[in-house]
Design a protein around this motif. Structure first.
Motif, PDB file in Angstrom:
ATOM      1  N   ALA A 136       0.880  -1.237  -0.116  1.00 44.48           N
ATOM      2  CA  ALA A 136      -0.129   0.111  -0.044  1.00 44.48           C
ATOM      3  C   ALA A 136       0.981   1.077  -0.020  1.00 44.48           C
ATOM      4  CB  ALA A 136      -0.889   0.037   1.257  1.00 44.48           C
ATOM      5  N   LYS A 181       2.264   1.785  -3.415  1.00 41.01           N
ATOM      6  CA  LYS A 181       1.519   2.242  -4.530  1.00 41.01           C
ATOM      7  C   LYS A 181       0.964   3.542  -4.215  1.00 41.01           C
ATOM      8  CE  LYS A 181      -1.003  -2.134  -5.381  1.00 41.01           C
ATOM      9  NZ  LYS A 181      -2.420  -2.886  -5.256  1.00 41.01           N
ATOM     10  N   VAL A 182       0.831   4.135  -3.080  1.00 39.60           N
ATOM     11  CA  VAL A 182       0.389   5.269  -2.675  1.00 39.60           C
ATOM     12  C   VAL A 182       1.266   6.365  -2.902  1.00 39.60           C
ATOM     13  CG1 VAL A 182      -1.012   6.779  -0.986  1.00 39.60           C
ATOM     14  CG2 VAL A 182      -1.931   4.451  -1.482  1.00 39.60           C
ATOM     15  N   ALA A 225      -4.047   9.129  -5.293  1.00 39.25           N
ATOM     16  CA  ALA A 225      -3.874   7.740  -4.923  1.00 39.25           C
ATOM     17  C   ALA A 225      -4.531   7.290  -3.569  1.00 39.25           C
ATOM     18  CB  ALA A 225      -2.588   7.215  -5.009  1.00 39.25           C
ATOM     19  N   ARG A 263      -5.641   4.025  -0.819  1.00 32.37           N
ATOM     20  CA  ARG A 263      -5.689   2.531  -0.611  1.00 32.37           C
ATOM     21  C   ARG A 263      -6.493   2.496   0.762  1.00 32.37           C
ATOM     22  NH1 ARG A 263      -6.246  -2.131   0.477  1.00 32.37           N
ATOM     23  NH2 ARG A 263      -4.686  -3.828   0.076  1.00 32.37           N
ATOM     24  N   SER A 317       0.633   0.292 -10.512  1.00 26.68           N
ATOM     25  CA  SER A 317      -0.017   0.200  -9.030  1.00 26.68           C
ATOM     26  C   SER A 317      -1.155  -0.898  -8.981  1.00 26.68           C
ATOM     27  CB  SER A 317      -0.445   1.470  -8.632  1.00 26.68           C
ATOM     28  OG  SER A 317       0.416   2.229  -8.476  1.00 26.68           O
ATOM     29  N   LYS A 343      -8.590   1.404 -11.636  1.00 24.67           N
ATOM     30  CA  LYS A 343      -8.671   0.495 -10.667  1.00 24.67           C
ATOM     31  C   LYS A 343      -8.553  -0.962 -11.152  1.00 24.67           C
ATOM     32  CE  LYS A 343     -13.119   1.662  -9.513  1.00 24.67           C
ATOM     33  NZ  LYS A 343     -14.315   1.673  -9.074  1.00 24.67           N
ATOM     34  N   ASP A 388     -10.312  -1.448  -3.497  1.00 24.16           N
ATOM     35  CA  ASP A 388      -9.569  -1.194  -2.312  1.00 24.16           C
ATOM     36  C   ASP A 388      -8.551  -0.109  -2.716  1.00 24.16           C
ATOM     37  OD1 ASP A 388     -10.846  -2.644  -0.332  1.00 24.16           O
ATOM     38  OD2 ASP A 388      -9.550  -4.349  -0.627  1.00 24.16           O
ATOM     39  N   PHE A 389      -8.233   0.060  -3.927  1.00 26.65           N
ATOM     40  CA  PHE A 389      -7.257   0.751  -4.343  1.00 26.65           C
ATOM     41  C   PHE A 389      -7.735   1.726  -5.624  1.00 26.65           C
ATOM     42  CE2 PHE A 389      -4.017   2.071  -7.624  1.00 26.65           C
ATOM     43  CZ  PHE A 389      -2.980   3.037  -6.714  1.00 26.65           C
ATOM     44  N   TYR A 413      -6.797   5.188  -8.336  1.00 25.22           N
ATOM     45  CA  TYR A 413      -5.831   6.255  -8.738  1.00 25.22           C
ATOM     46  C   TYR A 413      -6.362   7.069  -9.762  1.00 25.22           C
ATOM     47  CZ  TYR A 413      -1.392   7.597 -10.688  1.00 25.22           C
ATOM     48  OH  TYR A 413      -0.445   8.337 -11.116  1.00 25.22           O
TER      49      TYR A 413
END
Length: 365
Positions: A139, A142-143, A179, A181, A329, A349, A355-356, A358
């Motif tokens: 996480a 990614k973020v 971003a 998460r 990501s 997505k 859950d994530f 962008y």
């Protein structure tokens, strides 16, 4: 203290030095901050490093014949240990020199006054417990990609850690992309709150986790610092002051057009298109997706991508690097890009899972 003497396996000592290296400040105005403080205590060696914004402490097994403390240049020590071939290193503090001995090597490093090295801050109020690293670290990776690097906007240099009773949100933005998460498992909340943590420090934290399975997180009494306990290491980070943007208002309520593509095919086409220009244009229609890029100096490129799409034909353009960082990501094989109009944000997505997210701003053509 000046008679400290110990021996340790070279690989163990090197791992410890590499763990604390991210908190050292080799280019600052205070030479002491370029060093690592070593303390011989019992059957272990404790190492410290700090740049005053972060402070890392770790330890490694050692045979300590005489306890003590000293500070030496971290980079020189790390480079020596990395290049040495000995299995074990014997270390002794003699006067103002730390003497390292291998089977055929004698290496002397000048020490710095240990009393000048900053003390570790006191951070001990629990806010998160048993955070699973297999969820938390990906996480962070990614973020953090969406965090700003513009020091004129300090709050955007950070990653928002938002702790709720049953949800942990991690958010970053540079105002061109956002971003998010959401984590709903793999942690225990001890205290709700919001913390803006420098994204660069969080990336460094991800580097030192290693095989540790769980992390515990604490704050200080004033709410100005947080501490991450990772196995034998503690990583203390000074928080960024200010208010993080109310990110919820930037999330589109509904997206009329949804394009489904294979992640790897999309990523490959994007990498090739970005060789031509930093701007890529997506033409979306019932027959699929076409990616185009052009430059007066370099040339032009066009590539067709298999896509599932129902809706009116449309064209939208994005910064190629921002788009790529969103795509990499994504974990699944398939991804979706949701859009409404050519000048409104798009959302990237996974096909399955919420859950994530962008969110990326388009470029006016």
């Amino acid at each position: 203290m000046e008679t400290m003497k110990f021996s340790a396996l070279r690989e163990d000592l090197l791992d410890a030095v590499q763990t604390v290296q991210y908190s050292a400040n080799a280019k600052g105005m205070m030479p002491i901050l370029s060093g690592t403080k070593l303390e011989g205590v019992g059957e272990e060696l404790i190492l410290h490093a700090t740049d005053l914004e972060s402070y890392t402490i770790t330890s490694c097994a050692a045979k300590v014949e005489r306890g003590g403390v000293c500070v030496v240049n971290l980079k020189v020590l790390m480079d020596f240990l990395r290049d040495a071939k000995d299995e074990k290193v014997d270390v002794e503090l003699i006067g103002n020199e730390m003497v390292l001995r291998g089977q055929k090597t004698v290496f002397k490093l000048f020490t710095m006054p240990a009393e000048d090295f900053p003390n570790a801050p006191s951070v001990g109020i629990p806010i998160l417990e048993d955070v699973e690293t297999k969820i938390f670290i990906p996480a962070v990776q990614k973020v953090s990609r969406a965090a700003s690097k513009d020091e004129k906007r300090p709050t955007l240099l950070g990653m928002l850690l938002e702790i709720e009773e049953e949800e942990l949100n991690m958010v970053s933005t540079d105002s061109y992309r956002l971003a998010i998460r959401r984590i709903r498992e793999g942690f225990k909340t001890q205290e709700k709150g919001q913390y803006i943590i420098p994204a660069s420090a969080m990336v460094n934290l991800a580097r030192i986790v290693g095989k540790t399975e769980r992390i515990n997180v604490y704050r200080d009494e004033n709410g100005g610092q947080v501490k991450f306990d990772v196995g034998a290491s503690s990583h203390i980070i000074r928080l960024i002051e200010g208010k993080f943007p109310k990110y919820g208002q930037f999330i589109p309520e509904s997206m009329e057009k949804v394009v489904e593509v294979e992640r790897e095919e999309m990523l490959g086409a994007l990498k090739r298109a970005s060789l031509i220009s930093s701007t890529v244009r997506l033409n979306i229609g019932s027959t699929g997706l076409t990616m185009e890029s052009e430059s007066r100096e370099v040339g032009e490129g066009r590539e067709e991508i298999v896509a599932v799409y129902e809706g009116e034909d449309m064209e939208i353009a994005f910064n190629s690097r921002f788009l790529e960082e969103g795509i990499i990501s994504i974990d699944g094989e398939k991804m979706v890009i949701s859009i409404t109009e050519s000048l409104k944000p798009g959302i990237i997505k996974e096909k399955e899972g919420e859950d994530f997210m962008y969110i990326i701003m388009p470029i006016r053509l």
